[in-house]
Design an enzyme around this catalytic site. Structure first.
Site, PDB file in Angstrom:
ATOM      1  N   TYR A 157      30.812  39.901  57.510  1.00 37.41           N
ATOM      2  CA  TYR A 157      31.962  41.005  57.498  1.00 37.41           C
ATOM      3  C   TYR A 157      31.852  42.142  57.213  1.00 37.41           C
ATOM      4  O   TYR A 157      30.748  43.042  57.308  1.00 37.41           O
ATOM      5  CB  TYR A 157      32.824  40.890  56.361  1.00 37.41           C
ATOM      6  CG  TYR A 157      33.173  39.427  56.229  1.00 37.41           C
ATOM      7  CD1 TYR A 157      33.955  38.310  57.194  1.00 37.41           C
ATOM      8  CD2 TYR A 157      32.423  38.398  55.071  1.00 37.41           C
ATOM      9  CE1 TYR A 157      34.187  37.435  56.460  1.00 37.41           C
ATOM     10  CE2 TYR A 157      32.528  37.200  54.007  1.00 37.41           C
ATOM     11  CZ  TYR A 157      33.723  36.534  55.428  1.00 37.41           C
ATOM     12  OH  TYR A 157      33.712  35.037  55.374  1.00 37.41           O
ATOM     13  N   THR A 229      37.681  39.834  39.455  1.00 38.68           N
ATOM     14  CA  THR A 229      38.492  38.928  38.033  1.00 38.68           C
ATOM     15  C   THR A 229      39.719  40.788  38.216  1.00 38.68           C
ATOM     16  O   THR A 229      40.175  40.688  36.916  1.00 38.68           O
ATOM     17  CB  THR A 229      38.042  40.065  36.846  1.00 38.68           C
ATOM     18  OG1 THR A 229      37.120  40.652  37.373  1.00 38.68           O
ATOM     19  CG2 THR A 229      36.623  38.852  36.809  1.00 38.68           C
TER      20      THR A 229
END
Length: 341
Positions: A157, A229
Site C-alpha cells: 500500500y 483501537t
C-alpha cells in the site's frame, strides 16, 4: 431485549441527522466517554461499523495460560536511524506523527510480519491514576499507560489511509508504561515537550528520536490479529505486545496528566483515561516466542506449544474416494498434507 434510554436514543439520532446535513469532521466528534464514546463509535459514523460489529477487535486481555508458543516466530527488527516529527494534542489522544517529507523512513519487519512496514505514528494511552491507563491488559492487569507504535504495509500500500482498510495493512507495537525512578532516555525527548501540548490543537516538533532505543531490552513478545483501537476499528492490524515495559517517572506522568481535552479557553476534562474497553477474543490465537519450557516454569504452568519437529506426508484416500477419483481421472494418492510430531 435491552432498550436504549430515550435521551441517549434522541442524542444518537441527532448526531446521525447532523452527519447527513453537514460535512462533519468525524475525527473531532468521537471521544472516550458519553454518547460519542466507544459504545457509540459504530453508530455515529456508518464507516466505523466494525467498532460495534467486528469480531477481531482490539485491545484484548492477554491470558498467559492460553498463549501458544510458536517456535517459528522471529526476532522483531526496527531500523536504528533517528527520525523527526510533530507531537499533537488531538483532544482525544497525544499523537506523534513522523515528518511527511522524511527521506529515510524507519522500517519494521521480521517477527510475525510477512511484509515490511513503514513507521508512521505513536499513540499515548494513560490513566488519570496509577490503576488504569493501558489498553491491553496482561492477566487482567492494567498498566498506568501504553505507547502504541503504528506502521503501514509499504510493500502493498501507498500510505496509512489506504492500508488501514486492507488486509495485513497495519502493524501495532505495544509498549507498556510502568512507573520507575530511571526514565527511558528516548522517551524523555518526548516527555520534555508535554508542557507545549497542554491543550487541544497544540503541537510541537520532536527531533531526532530513535524508535529502536525507545523499545525495552527484550526480544520476547506476544502477537495476535486485531484492529486499530481508535475509530474506525479496522481489522487490519497485526499486534505485537512486547514482554517488558518501559519506564516513566512520577514527574513525567504528572506532566502527562496535565494535558487537557479542550482549548485553553475551555479546557474541558483531562486528556487521560483514553483507553478503549477490552474486546472479546472470539477464539483468536495469541502466539508468543517465549519458550516456557526453557524459562524454569513447571510443566503444569507452561503454555500450549507447537511441535518443534514437524514434517508432512501425503495421506492415502479411502477406496471409496479413490474410486470416485479414478472416475474423474485422478490418481489414488492425493497430496493431502498431514502433520506429525
Amino acid at each position: 431485549m435491552s432498550v436504549m434510554h430515550p435521551r441517549i436514543f434522541l442524542n444518537v439520532c441527532f448526531l446521525l441527522a447532523l452527519g447527513h446535513e453537514i460535512e462533519a469532521s468525524w475525527e473531532e466528534w468521537w471521544t472516550y466517554d458519553g454518547i460519542s464514546g466507544p459504545a457509540f463509535w459504530g453508530l455515529i459514523n456508518p464507516q466505523w461499523n466494525m467498532c460495534n460489529k467486528g469480531r477481531r477487535q482490539s485491545p484484548i486481555n492477554v491470558e498467559p495460560e492460553k498463549l501458544l508458543f510458536d517456535p517459528y516466530l522471529r526476532s522483531l527488527h526496527i531500523d536504528k536511524h533517528k527520525i523527526s516529527g510533530t507531537l499533537h494534542n488531538t483532544g482525544q489522544s497525544l499523537v506523534f506523527r513522523v515528518e511527511k517529507d522524511t527521506k529515510q523512513h524507519v522500517n519494521i519487519s521480521s517477527g510475525p510480519l510477512a511484509y515490511r512496514y513503514q513507521f508512521e505514528e505513536i499513540y499515548f494511552h494513560y490513566g488519570t491514576d496509577n490503576n488504569q491507563g493501558s489498553e491491553h491488559h496482561i492477566h487482567g492487569y492494567s498498566f498506568p499507560g501504553e505507547i502504541q507504535l503504528y506502521g503501514f504495509n509499504k510493500e502493498l500500500y501507498h500510505n496509512m489511509s489506504e492500508a488501514q482498510h486492507k488486509a495485513q495493512g497495519i502493524v501495532g507495537i505495544s509498549l507498556m508504561l510502568q512507573i520507575g525512578d530511571t526514565p527511558n532516555p528516548e522517551l524523555r525527548i518526548i516527555t520534555s515537550a508535554f508542557n507545549k501540548v497542554l491543550y487541544k490543537g497544540s503541537s510541537t516538533p520532536i527531533r531526532h528520536i530513535s524508535l529502536r532505543s525507545l523499545l525495552p531490552n527484550t526480544e520476547q513478545y506476544m502477537t495476535y490479529e486485531g484492529s486499530t483501537t481508535h475509530p474506525g476499528c479496522w481489522e487490519s492490524t497485526v499486534w505485537i505486545i512486547l514482554n517488558k515495559p518501559i519506564y516513566i517517572t512520577k514527574q513525567e506522568l504528572y506532566a502527562l496528566r496535565k494535558l487537557m481535552q479542550g482549548s485553553e479557553q475551555t479546557p474541558k476534562a483531562p486528556l487521560g483515561n483514553n483507553a478503549r474497553p477490552l474486546q472479546a477474543l472470539h477464539h483468536r490465537t495469541v502466539r508468543t516466542n517465549i519458550d516456557f519450557a526453557n524459562t524454569g516454569v513447571s510443566k503444569t504452568q507452561s503454555c500450549p506449544t507447537m511441535y518443534k519437529d514437524m514434517y508432512y506426508k501425503a495421506n492415502r484416500w479411502t477406496s471409496e474416494i479413490s474410486a470416485r477419483g479414478r472416475e474423474r481421472g485422478l490418481p489414488d494418492i492425493e497430496s493431502v498434507f498431514h502433520s506429525l510430531p
